[in-house]
Design an enzyme around this catalytic site. Structure first.
Site, PDB file in Angstrom:
ATOM      1  N   ASP A 110     -96.586 -46.641  -6.150  1.00  0.00           N
ATOM      2  CA  ASP A 110     -97.509 -46.827  -5.021  1.00  0.00           C
ATOM      3  C   ASP A 110     -98.893 -47.314  -5.442  1.00  0.00           C
ATOM      4  O   ASP A 110     -99.694 -47.715  -4.596  1.00  0.00           O
ATOM      5  CB  ASP A 110     -97.622 -45.525  -4.209  1.00  0.00           C
ATOM      6  CG  ASP A 110     -97.957 -44.307  -5.069  1.00  0.00           C
ATOM      7  OD1 ASP A 110     -98.741 -44.437  -6.024  1.00  0.00           O
ATOM      8  OD2 ASP A 110     -97.419 -43.209  -4.780  1.00  0.00           O
ATOM      9  N   HIS A 125     -92.872 -47.375 -14.129  1.00  0.00           N
ATOM     10  CA  HIS A 125     -91.916 -48.062 -13.245  1.00  0.00           C
ATOM     11  C   HIS A 125     -92.562 -49.208 -12.473  1.00  0.00           C
ATOM     12  O   HIS A 125     -91.993 -49.707 -11.504  1.00  0.00           O
ATOM     13  CB  HIS A 125     -91.285 -47.071 -12.260  1.00  0.00           C
ATOM     14  CG  HIS A 125     -90.345 -46.104 -12.923  1.00  0.00           C
ATOM     15  ND1 HIS A 125     -89.877 -44.957 -12.308  1.00  0.00           N
ATOM     16  CD2 HIS A 125     -89.772 -46.121 -14.147  1.00  0.00           C
ATOM     17  CE1 HIS A 125     -89.078 -44.312 -13.142  1.00  0.00           C
ATOM     18  NE2 HIS A 125     -88.998 -44.993 -14.262  1.00  0.00           N
ATOM     19  N   CYS A 136     -90.453 -68.993 -12.051  1.00  0.00           N
ATOM     20  CA  CYS A 136     -91.634 -69.554 -12.741  1.00  0.00           C
ATOM     21  C   CYS A 136     -92.644 -68.454 -13.047  1.00  0.00           C
ATOM     22  O   CYS A 136     -92.355 -67.274 -12.931  1.00  0.00           O
ATOM     23  CB  CYS A 136     -92.234 -70.695 -11.915  1.00  0.00           C
ATOM     24  SG  CYS A 136     -93.203 -70.138 -10.490  1.00  0.00           S
ATOM     25  N   CYS A 154     -90.921 -68.196  -3.642  1.00  0.00           N
ATOM     26  CA  CYS A 154     -92.126 -68.536  -4.403  1.00  0.00           C
ATOM     27  C   CYS A 154     -92.829 -69.731  -3.763  1.00  0.00           C
ATOM     28  O   CYS A 154     -92.195 -70.740  -3.468  1.00  0.00           O
ATOM     29  CB  CYS A 154     -91.727 -68.863  -5.836  1.00  0.00           C
ATOM     30  SG  CYS A 154     -93.086 -69.463  -6.836  1.00  0.00           S
ATOM     31  N   CYS A 157     -92.330 -72.728  -6.486  1.00  0.00           N
ATOM     32  CA  CYS A 157     -91.054 -73.341  -6.893  1.00  0.00           C
ATOM     33  C   CYS A 157     -89.901 -72.939  -5.981  1.00  0.00           C
ATOM     34  O   CYS A 157     -88.756 -73.311  -6.243  1.00  0.00           O
ATOM     35  CB  CYS A 157     -90.731 -72.962  -8.337  1.00  0.00           C
ATOM     36  SG  CYS A 157     -90.107 -71.279  -8.516  1.00  0.00           S
ATOM     37  N   ASN A 221     -95.746 -27.710  -9.150  1.00  0.00           N
ATOM     38  CA  ASN A 221     -94.684 -28.139  -8.221  1.00  0.00           C
ATOM     39  C   ASN A 221     -94.424 -26.975  -7.264  1.00  0.00           C
ATOM     40  O   ASN A 221     -94.355 -25.837  -7.709  1.00  0.00           O
ATOM     41  CB  ASN A 221     -93.408 -28.470  -9.021  1.00  0.00           C
ATOM     42  CG  ASN A 221     -92.414 -29.327  -8.239  1.00  0.00           C
ATOM     43  OD1 ASN A 221     -92.097 -29.025  -7.093  1.00  0.00           O
ATOM     44  ND2 ASN A 221     -91.920 -30.390  -8.861  1.00  0.00           N
ATOM     45  N   PRO A 222     -94.273 -27.233  -5.964  1.00  0.00           N
ATOM     46  CA  PRO A 222     -93.975 -26.116  -5.052  1.00  0.00           C
ATOM     47  C   PRO A 222     -92.572 -25.546  -5.282  1.00  0.00           C
ATOM     48  O   PRO A 222     -92.293 -24.407  -4.891  1.00  0.00           O
ATOM     49  CB  PRO A 222     -94.092 -26.755  -3.658  1.00  0.00           C
ATOM     50  CG  PRO A 222     -94.029 -28.221  -3.861  1.00  0.00           C
ATOM     51  CD  PRO A 222     -94.458 -28.512  -5.262  1.00  0.00           C
TER      52      PRO A 222
HETATM   53  P1  NAD Z   1     -88.442 -36.961  -6.912  1.00  0.00           P
HETATM   54  O1  NAD Z   1     -88.487 -37.375  -5.483  1.00  0.00           O
HETATM   55  O2  NAD Z   1     -87.170 -36.972  -7.658  1.00  0.00           O
HETATM   56  O3  NAD Z   1     -89.040 -35.482  -7.039  1.00  0.00           O
HETATM   57  C1  NAD Z   1     -90.213 -35.103  -6.366  1.00  0.00           C
HETATM   58  C2  NAD Z   1     -90.666 -33.766  -6.873  1.00  0.00           C
HETATM   59  O4  NAD Z   1     -91.928 -33.481  -6.281  1.00  0.00           O
HETATM   60  C3  NAD Z   1     -89.749 -32.597  -6.518  1.00  0.00           C
HETATM   61  O5  NAD Z   1     -89.589 -31.778  -7.664  1.00  0.00           O
HETATM   62  C4  NAD Z   1     -90.532 -31.854  -5.418  1.00  0.00           C
HETATM   63  O6  NAD Z   1     -90.283 -30.465  -5.428  1.00  0.00           O
HETATM   64  C5  NAD Z   1     -91.951 -32.150  -5.815  1.00  0.00           C
HETATM   65  N1  NAD Z   1     -92.919 -32.080  -4.714  1.00  0.00           N
HETATM   66  C6  NAD Z   1     -92.730 -32.256  -3.370  1.00  0.00           C
HETATM   67  N2  NAD Z   1     -93.886 -32.121  -2.703  1.00  0.00           N
HETATM   68  C7  NAD Z   1     -94.844 -31.860  -3.630  1.00  0.00           C
HETATM   69  C8  NAD Z   1     -96.254 -31.640  -3.568  1.00  0.00           C
HETATM   70  N3  NAD Z   1     -96.909 -31.660  -2.399  1.00  0.00           N
HETATM   71  N4  NAD Z   1     -96.924 -31.407  -4.732  1.00  0.00           N
HETATM   72  C9  NAD Z   1     -96.277 -31.381  -5.926  1.00  0.00           C
HETATM   73  N5  NAD Z   1     -94.947 -31.582  -6.045  1.00  0.00           N
HETATM   74  C10 NAD Z   1     -94.240 -31.826  -4.918  1.00  0.00           C
HETATM   75  O7  NAD Z   1     -89.574 -37.815  -7.607  1.00  0.00           O
HETATM   76  P2  NAD Z   1     -89.640 -38.419  -9.027  1.00  0.00           P
HETATM   77  O8  NAD Z   1     -89.264 -37.395 -10.034  1.00  0.00           O
HETATM   78  O9  NAD Z   1     -90.939 -39.115  -9.147  1.00  0.00           O
HETATM   79  O10 NAD Z   1     -88.446 -39.462  -8.794  1.00  0.00           O
HETATM   80  C11 NAD Z   1     -88.052 -40.388  -9.527  1.00  0.00           C
HETATM   81  C12 NAD Z   1     -88.155 -41.801  -8.842  1.00  0.00           C
HETATM   82  O11 NAD Z   1     -88.665 -41.883  -7.531  1.00  0.00           O
HETATM   83  C13 NAD Z   1     -89.093 -42.600  -9.646  1.00  0.00           C
HETATM   84  O12 NAD Z   1     -88.360 -43.681 -10.128  1.00  0.00           O
HETATM   85  C14 NAD Z   1     -90.190 -43.104  -8.710  1.00  0.00           C
HETATM   86  O13 NAD Z   1     -90.527 -44.439  -9.062  1.00  0.00           O
HETATM   87  C15 NAD Z   1     -89.545 -43.027  -7.396  1.00  0.00           C
HETATM   88  N6  NAD Z   1     -90.407 -42.803  -6.209  1.00  0.00           N
HETATM   89  C16 NAD Z   1     -91.716 -43.186  -6.180  1.00  0.00           C
HETATM   90  C17 NAD Z   1     -92.508 -42.906  -5.059  1.00  0.00           C
HETATM   91  C18 NAD Z   1     -93.955 -43.336  -5.068  1.00  0.00           C
HETATM   92  O14 NAD Z   1     -94.321 -44.332  -5.681  1.00  0.00           O
HETATM   93  N7  NAD Z   1     -94.829 -42.588  -4.382  1.00  0.00           N
HETATM   94  C19 NAD Z   1     -91.967 -42.239  -3.972  1.00  0.00           C
HETATM   95  C20 NAD Z   1     -90.598 -41.871  -4.016  1.00  0.00           C
HETATM   96  C21 NAD Z   1     -89.862 -42.143  -5.161  1.00  0.00           C
HETATM   97 ZN    ZN Z   2     -91.801 -69.723  -8.785  1.00  0.00          ZN
END
Ligand code: NAD
Ligand code: ZN
Length: 255
Positions: A110, A125, A136, A154, A157, A221-222
């Site tokens: 994000d 990631h 390109c 694109c 190209c 983590n909650p």
């Molecule tokens: P996941 O979704 O697998 O796990 C999320 C974790 O966050 C869980 O353990 C959950 O209990 C915990 N959680 C939920 N609410 C919370 C809070 N308010 N505070 C703290 N912890 C909280 O996420 P991950 O391990 O990052 O997953 C892996 C993949 O998901 C990655 O490849 C990532 O790129 C992708 N992803 C990214 C986004 C983003 O960019 N925001 C969103 C969703 C998934």
């Molecule tokens: Zn291109």
């Protein structure tokens, strides 16, 4: 061991070289859905097309049916549209400025850590806001995907455009991996993990290694995860309120 905010804050006060690993949970407090766990988008397993989300967001699917992968990339982008980094992202950017060496390693695509001002940052990631051509050299930055025709072509190209994010089945980005390895080799004296279900070896690895070597570890983590059993300190709480409380204690101690 369950820990208190004060004990968690002490780690940030006392240690000089800190690695903070973040996942979707840190952005949950900005209103973004996670993949798994509390508030997970894909807890039920399958999308309406009958594929697992991992299959849709894979390089194989992108090569075969880019419009389908793009449909879900758009969903991810939409879920972050108009949302902002929260107190946890901001606290980490603040602490980076105050500490000798604090790195953030994030799986999130994000871009919120970057927006909050973190500079010692590895986006392992990638980032949804950076697009590039598969043919390109064309690259562009976009705040959002509004007005993009999917799958986008694109402007130079007419080749297929993709976001610079790591799809399932793909190698990690070169530059991020290089920085990751360099900083891991330098080592850390504290590892903090916030809001991730930690399914990837390069994510849980540094936590497991630190715990094995007696280096202090903290998880925020909650919910409990696979890592909760091995970390020295487990803080059951949400990212934003926990990091805000830690920041306050830090500021108080340094005033
Ligand atoms: P996941 O979704 O697998 O796990 C999320 C974790 O966050 C869980 O353990 C959950 O209990 C915990 N959680 C939920 N609410 C919370 C809070 N308010 N505070 C703290 N912890 C909280 O996420 P991950 O391990 O990052 O997953 C892996 C993949 O998901 C990655 O490849 C990532 O790129 C992708 N992803 C990214 C986004 C983003 O960019 N925001 C969103 C969703 C998934
Ligand atoms: Zn291109």
């Amino acid at each position: 061991m369950q820990t208190t905010i004060e004990q968690a804050a002490r780690l940030f006060l006392e240690q000089d070289n800190i690695l903070v690993i973040t996942g979707a949970g840190i952005s949950a407090d900005s209103g973004l859905p996670t993949y798994r766990g509390v508030g997970g988008l894909y807890n039920t397993g399958q999308t309406e097309e009958g594929y697992a989300i991992e299959d849709i967001l894979s390089i194989e699917m992108f090569e075969r049916r880019p419009e389908l992968t793009w449909k879900y990339l758009l969903e991810l982008e939409k879920s972050s549209r108009g949302r902002r980094p929260n107190a946890a992202h901001e606290a980490l950017a603040y602490l980076e400025k105050k500490k000798k060496r604090l790195w953030v390693l994030t799986q999130n695509v994000d871009g919120f850590h970057h927006m909050a001002g973190s500079e010692k940052l590895v986006e392992i990631h990638g980032n949804l806001h950076r697009l590039s051509c598969t043919v390109c050299e064309h690259e562009e930055e976009r705040d959002d995907y509004i007005g993009l025709e999917l799958p986008p072509a694109c402007p130079q190209c007419a080749g297929l455009i993709r976001p610079q994010v790591t799809l399932f089945g793909e190698a990690l980005p070169y530059e991020a991996t290089r920085v990751y390895e360099r900083e891991m080799n330098r080592g850390f004296d504290c590892v903090v993990v916030i809001g991730t279900s930690a399914v990837f070896p390069y994510i849980y690895g540094p936590v497991v290694e630190a715990a094995r070597h007696g280096i202090p570890t903290l998880e925020i983590n909650p919910d409990r995860t696979e890592l909760s059993k091995i970390v020295r300190h487990f803080l059951p709480g949400k990212a934003a309120e926990s990091m805000l409380a830690i920041r306050r204690i830090f500021e108080e101690a340094n005033s």
